[in-house]
Design a protein around this motif. Structure first.
Motif, PDB file in Angstrom:
ATOM      1  N   UNK A 140     116.492  -1.821  29.300  1.00 22.57           N
ATOM      2  CA  UNK A 140     116.819  -3.211  29.640  1.00 22.57           C
ATOM      3  C   UNK A 140     116.207  -4.107  28.571  1.00 22.57           C
ATOM      4  N   UNK A 141     117.053  -4.801  27.837  1.00 24.16           N
ATOM      5  CA  UNK A 141     116.578  -5.610  26.706  1.00 24.16           C
ATOM      6  C   UNK A 141     115.776  -6.824  27.162  1.00 24.16           C
ATOM      7  N   UNK A 180     110.695   4.963  33.792  1.00 26.13           N
ATOM      8  CA  UNK A 180     110.176   4.187  32.660  1.00 26.13           C
ATOM      9  C   UNK A 180     111.194   4.146  31.522  1.00 26.13           C
ATOM     10  N   UNK A 181     111.872   5.264  31.306  1.00 28.45           N
ATOM     11  CA  UNK A 181     112.899   5.320  30.257  1.00 28.45           C
ATOM     12  C   UNK A 181     114.048   4.378  30.587  1.00 28.45           C
ATOM     13  N   UNK A 218     130.458  -1.032  30.532  1.00 31.56           N
ATOM     14  CA  UNK A 218     129.162  -1.511  30.075  1.00 31.56           C
ATOM     15  C   UNK A 218     128.151  -1.451  31.216  1.00 31.56           C
ATOM     16  N   UNK A 219     127.037  -0.783  30.972  1.00 35.12           N
ATOM     17  CA  UNK A 219     125.951  -0.765  31.954  1.00 35.12           C
ATOM     18  C   UNK A 219     125.167  -2.070  31.829  1.00 35.12           C
ATOM     19  N   UNK A 220     124.727  -2.604  32.951  1.00 34.92           N
ATOM     20  CA  UNK A 220     123.973  -3.852  32.938  1.00 34.92           C
ATOM     21  C   UNK A 220     122.640  -3.641  33.644  1.00 34.92           C
ATOM     22  N   UNK A 250     114.700  -8.928  34.076  1.00 35.28           N
ATOM     23  CA  UNK A 250     114.421 -10.027  35.001  1.00 35.28           C
ATOM     24  C   UNK A 250     113.302  -9.593  35.937  1.00 35.28           C
ATOM     25  N   UNK A 251     112.914 -10.505  36.823  1.00 30.09           N
ATOM     26  CA  UNK A 251     111.828 -10.210  37.751  1.00 30.09           C
ATOM     27  C   UNK A 251     112.188  -9.044  38.671  1.00 30.09           C
ATOM     28  N   UNK A 252     113.475  -8.874  38.983  1.00 25.19           N
ATOM     29  CA  UNK A 252     113.903  -7.758  39.831  1.00 25.19           C
ATOM     30  C   UNK A 252     113.626  -6.420  39.153  1.00 25.19           C
ATOM     31  N   UNK A 253     113.900  -6.340  37.851  1.00 30.92           N
ATOM     32  CA  UNK A 253     113.640  -5.110  37.105  1.00 30.92           C
ATOM     33  C   UNK A 253     112.149  -4.825  37.028  1.00 30.92           C
TER      34      UNK A 253
END
Length: 811
Positions: free
Chosen positions: A382-383, A376-377, A353-355, A386-389
């Protein structure tokens, strides 16, 4: 004396509580027996039931038992508060705590620990101070939680205050507290305090050594961290997988040149380098430890040795998502987005599973390779980012100078109620700087103040840079003055801001204050202050700065070297500019451009053309600025046909002519009196709304007395730049030279009607007492204004300079 049946039920409950996990059905039967036998009012049994239901994660049952107790003691309250804390219901735990009429150290420890672990560090710290204020003596459990909160908050002042109380009550030799202090100081970045605590420990364990290694690594003391690992082995301290992972992280942080120094360590790290790491792991039998293996992959990946990292990955007996993420991240750091995407597909095909960590690594890979669309894709996958993303995608757009897109994503981030951090604020401030969005930058500033991010040095430096680049230098200075701590970046931002806005005195003042404030100038510092010298044509001051550059070893820096060439050329000392250019070990296109332009602006057009021809024979390729320089040289030297030839050759070098290139050719034709050719050139150019081109054309008409073409150019300037007095004055001078006085009067009357005021001319003299500026009005009256720009002036050099920067003469 307790009823025998009650004691029996209590013992049964104790046995059930100690089971892992507790047996809920059995305890329910016991609870029924308690009720049946009429023991529901027994406080001791009820307390055990609360404790049992807490262990079995049935908070609702625990609350029902507690609410039904007719008689509660302090243990009852502590038990239910502990139950709420363990279940994550901190609000209820705090409410119950506030309802207590009597509290002891256990009550405080339970809530403080829950707050420290539950992200409520500030409230934990306030409760600790309340506890001390009520005269309750903290224990080692209290300090473990409070010091952890101080470390998370980077609250060094509070941490030191706790340390003082630790010493006062005699817990400074408690290993549990010592390790908590060590962890707190390393998290707060106070490595000297951490070393002091560590050196004072009588029996440090593996936790102590691992924490100290982590602190040394964060401070950049890689070699010392490795020495500590050697000492750990020599002292017989148990080396566990955590310690090995820690030393691998230290090695991962080591710079390339530091690897050469690692073999000078002693003990177990005596010959430690990248190729012997795996032997070390084998020696301690940690080959099968997944965490250690992942750290090993990360170490090789951090140093760009992806083949070795992948080899270790392929030999792992157990692979998890972290292993894949580390490998993908390694290729991401190298900017190899194709390989990273291939690994992601392979990871999914094998059922892993990718996280979010996976996609952040992918984001980094795509951003570094310049593939912002792929980034961007990946972000879209990422559903719930978080702030890191968010920071990753914002940084990607900012690095690509797509500032508008970065701001758009920042707005989306706010709509999704994701709380920004200091990295977010710094990235958005950078985007505001790039677009000159002062109003939006002020909004970010206000939001930073509300979130208490403005005191962060990283964010404050971004604010200084934003205000400087947006032209609000007073606000930049205000932010700078309020910064509790400053780094060299903030100093450079202020110096660059002053220099950019021609506040050269302030730029020099700040530059001189750097060393007294513990800051060593960097390449950026020197480049900005040399630019100030160039703008003031101050050769003595420029030479002083050059001497400092040589002393600090920045003369080989190509960026600094280019500014020195520009400074010497603008000060009229083109020979020194050439000597420095010729001695540069590394030159880039900026260096070539500055030297060619230096020859051009000093009337040495032939040498500029010769140097340009020499540049074409090297590996360095010209850019648009290069052609502006050589076209300017041709214009000043009267090499009109050569200039047109170079202009026509631009497309051969893949460069599309801009308005500045057309301006240079028109200036060249105008200087030579070839006005008809200049008119044809103007009519064919695509930049007909550029006022500079028309002003250059008008100046040529004024020199050669062409009233028809001069009026044509002036009318275009009246339309494009209506408040500029220059076209009115030039057109008036053309008519006056031709004796057309009625036209002169008409132009003057037009100026009056439109409220146009002629700009004053000025000159300045550089002498032993500073710089004095002479302002000349329209009637020839002279006004003098003195400004002392430099504290140190060479009395042997007195220069007078005109405001066009072309005339330099000694007096």
């Amino acid at each position: 004396m307790a009823h025998p049946r009650a004691l029996y039920l209590a013992n049964l409950l104790q046995v059930c509580i100690q089971k892992k996990p507790p047996h809920f059905n059995a305890e329910s039967i016991i609870h029924a027996q308690i009720l049946t036998n009429g023991f529901s009012s027994d406080t001791f049994l009820s307390n055990r039931l609360v404790e049992f239901y807490s262990k079995s994660s049935h908070l609702d049952h625990a609350i029902k038992v507690f609410d039904g107790m007719p008689h509660r003691n302090i243990y009852s309250w502590n038990a239910i508060i502990s139950a709420c804390s363990k279940s994550g219901n901190l609000d209820l735990a705090c409410q119950l705590f506030d309802r207590m009429t009597e509290r002891n150290v256990v009550s405080y420890n339970t809530v403080i620990s829950a707050m420290a672990k539950g992200g409520m560090e500030e409230r934990a710290l306030k409760l600790y101070y309340r506890m001390v204020g009520e005269g309750i003596l903290p224990t080692h459990f209290t300090f473990a939680s409070v010091l952890s909160a101080c470390g998370t908050l980077v609250g060094l002042v509070d941490g030191r205050r706790c340390h003082g109380l630790v010493v006062k009550i005699g817990l400074d030799e408690n290993l549990f507290v010592e390790n908590a202090l060590l962890s707190m100081y390393t998290k707060c970045g106070s490595i000297q305090d951490a070393i002091s605590v560590f050196d004072g420990m009588s029996q440090p364990n593996e936790v102590s050594f691992t924490a100290m290694m982590g602190g040394l690594m964060q401070s950049g003391s890689v070699d010392e961290a490795l020495r500590l690992f050697g000492k750990m082995h020599r002292n017989g301290i148990r080396i566990d997988p955590v310690a090995v992972s820690s030393v691998l992280n230290v090695c991962a942080r080591a710079e390339e040149d530091e690897w050469e120094d690692l073999d000078q360590n002693h003990g177990i790290c005596g010959n430690l380098h990248r190729w012997s790491i795996q032997a070390l792991i084998t020696k301690y039998g940690f080959d099968s430890d997944t965490h250690v293996s992942n750290s090993l992959i990360d170490m090789y990946a951090k140093h760009g040795e992806m083949e070795t990292a992948e080899m270790v990955f392929n030999t792992l007996s157990i692979v998890n998502s972290v292993s894949w993420n580390v490998l993908i991240s390694g290729y991401g750091q190298m900017g190899n987005s194709n390989k990273a995407i291939h690994l992601l597909k392979q990871m999914k095909e094998l059922g892993f599973e990718s996280d979010e960590v996976t996609y952040i690594s992918m984001l980094g890979a795509c951003v570094k390779s310049g593939d912002i669309e792929a980034a961007t894709q990946m972000f879209g996958n990422i559903s719930n980012p978080t702030v890191t993303s968010w920071n990753a995608i914002l940084s990607g757009y900012s690095q690509e100078e797509s500032y508008g897109k970065a701001i758009q994503y920042f707005r989306e981030m706010q709509f999704m109620n994701c709380k920004p951090d200091r990295t977010t604020a710094a990235v958005i401030l950078s985007s505001c700087s790039g677009m000159g969005l002062l109003h939006f930058g002020k909004q970010v500033h206000a939001a930073s103040v509300r979130a208490m991010l403005d005191v962060d040095m990283f964010v404050a430096s971004g604010l200084v840079d934003m205000y400087s680049k947006c032209g609000f230098i007073e606000a930049a200075r205000c932010v700078f003055d309020r910064m509790p701590n400053r780094d060299v970046v903030s100093w450079n931002s202020m110096i660059t801001g002053f220099a950019h806005h021609s506040l050269n005195q302030e730029a020099f003042t700040f530059f001189k204050q750097m060393r007294p404030n513990g800051m060593s100038p960097t390449a950026s510092s020197y480049a900005s202050v040399v630019n100030s010298c160039a703008r003031l044509s101050s050769l003595p001051q420029g030479r002083q700065i050059h001497a400092m550059i040589l002393k600090d070893g920045y003369d080989d820096h190509v960026f600094v070297g280019s500014t020195l060439i520009d400074m010497y050329a603008k000060c009229g000392n083109v020979d020194e500019a050439w000597l420095f250019f010729d001695s540069m070990p590394v030159k880039n296109v900026v260096s070539w451009n500055e030297m060619i332009h230096g020859y051009a602006q000093n009337g040495l057009g032939e040498k500029a053309v010769e140097l340009f021809e020499h540049m074409l024979s090297t590996a360095e390729k010209p850019d648009g600025v290069t052609f502006i320089s050589v076209l300017t040289a041709c214009s000043h030297a009267g090499l009109i046909d050569e200039g047109i030839k170079y202009f026509n050759s631009m497309e051969e070098h893949g460069i599309k002519p801009l308005a500045d290139h057309y301006t240079c050719v028109i200036d060249s034709l105008g200087r030579a009196g070839r006005l008809m050719e200049a008119e044809v050139f103007v009519d064919k150019m695509p930049f007909k709304d550029d006022p500079i081109i028309w002003e250059v054309f008008l100046s040529a008409c004024a020199v050669h007395g062409s009233a028809r073409l001069g009026r044509k150019a002036a009318e275009q300037l009246f339309r494009l730049d209506p408040q500029n007095s220059a076209p009115y004055v030039l057109l008036s001078n053309i008519y006056a030279a031709l004796g057309q006085w009625s036209d002169v009067s008409a132009v003057r009357a037009l100026m009056t009607d439109r409220g146009i005021i002629k700009d004053r001319g000025y000159s300045w003299i550089y002498h032993k007492d500073g710089v004095t500026t002479f302002m000349v009005d329209d009637q020839g009256a002279t006004n003098c204004k003195g400004d002392s720009f430099f504290d140190e002036v060479n009395p042997d050099h007195n220069l007078v300079l005109s405001n066009n920067g072309d005339e330099i003469c000694a007096i």
